[in-house]
Write a protein that holds these residues in place. Structure first.
Motif: not given
Length: 124
Positions: A1-11, A35-46
């Protein structure tokens, strides 16, 4: 599995609560999963994630978009130098446009976050 390109954190607020996390936990299971899947997409696509999943709103504030049936959910976020994404908060959308108050809240959270980060950098 590919490492995420971005780190997503909660404010996190000064009292330690995390508005986005608390919002996600309050959602029905299907919406939370989407929405959790969409956050995962954000983490990998930025910055490459686009509509229908993500949309730029104003002044560096973006929204993640999810819909289940007639329910529409939005989660707001911003980018930070160093390939970080800070998810600020979420809301159930009831109008055609994202309410200006929600964008204002995300900008305020970003301002507070950046001020805290700057103070932490000064201590080092």
């Amino acid at each position: 599995m590919q490492k995420p390109k971005f780190d997503v954190d909660f404010y996190d607020l000064a009292d330690g609560t995390k508005p986005a996390r608390d919002f996600l936990l309050s959602l029905p299971m299907k919406m939370r999963a989407k929405i959790t899947r969409t956050i995962a997409m954000l983490e990998s696509s930025g910055t490459d994630l686009r509509e229908p999943h993500s949309k730029h709103l104003d002044d560096g504030i973006f929204e993640l978009r999810a819909k289940v049936g007639s329910d529409i959910t939005r989660v707001l976020y911003f980018f930070v130098i160093g390939r970080r994404i800070i998810v600020t908060h979420g809301f159930v959308k009831k109008t055609d446009k994202t309410p200006p108050a929600e964008i204002k809240k995300a900008k305020q959270y970003r301002h507070e976050f950046l001020n805290r980060e700057e103070k932490n950098d000064e201590r080092i």
